[in-house]
Motif scaffolding. Sequence first.
Motif, PDB file in Angstrom:
ATOM      1  N   ASP A  43       0.852  -1.193   0.000  1.00  0.00           N
ATOM      2  CA  ASP A  43       0.000   0.000   0.000  1.00  0.00           C
ATOM      3  C   ASP A  43       0.891   1.247   0.000  1.00  0.00           C
ATOM      4  N   ASP A  45       0.194   4.367   0.045  1.00  0.00           N
ATOM      5  CA  ASP A  45      -0.218   5.403   0.998  1.00  0.00           C
ATOM      6  C   ASP A  45       0.302   5.087   2.397  1.00  0.00           C
ATOM      7  N   GLU A 129       5.231  -5.937   6.718  1.00  0.00           N
ATOM      8  CA  GLU A 129       4.192  -5.184   6.010  1.00  0.00           C
ATOM      9  C   GLU A 129       4.633  -3.739   5.792  1.00  0.00           C
ATOM     10  N   ASN A 133       5.075  -1.956   2.197  1.00  0.00           N
ATOM     11  CA  ASN A 133       4.392  -0.697   1.888  1.00  0.00           C
ATOM     12  C   ASN A 133       5.391   0.390   1.494  1.00  0.00           C
ATOM     13  N   TYR A 137       5.626   2.396  -2.051  1.00  0.00           N
ATOM     14  CA  TYR A 137       5.674   3.856  -2.135  1.00  0.00           C
ATOM     15  C   TYR A 137       6.852   4.312  -2.996  1.00  0.00           C
TER      16      TYR A 137
END
Length: 144
Positions: A43, A45, A129, A133, A137
Amino acid sequence: ETAASDENATATTAAASDAETTASEGASGNQWSAEQVAFLDGDPDAGERVWRQCSACHVADETQNRVGPHLVEIIGRDVASIEGFRYSNALKDLQGQEWTPEELDAWLEDPREYAPGTSMSYAGLRNAEDRKNLLAYLYELQQD
């Protein structure tokens, strides 16, 4: 209607295939394994929030070095390859290797174990995690 939906399905499949091909090549054009590409599937964000820890020493959106080297296009770049940055001998010893998603994940988890003698003072990002992430990004920044 059937022809139109077949056309849309073909276009969607082609776009997904193009994205997969793009994501599976490093800066040097080497193919990445499916496992390595999976590191980029986090992710972005959430990764931007994790990035705040890194931004004290690194820049990822412009080629400006700080305490650490800039991280523009880090994924797929050769280790210790930023001209003019004074790398530790630990990273100089890794020159010629590529920062693949898998290698970056290992580095981020424990820099001192990955490259004993590194001058990077950061202890590491233990949460898998968060690392995934963060890599998502950084990869997203490379695509802009």
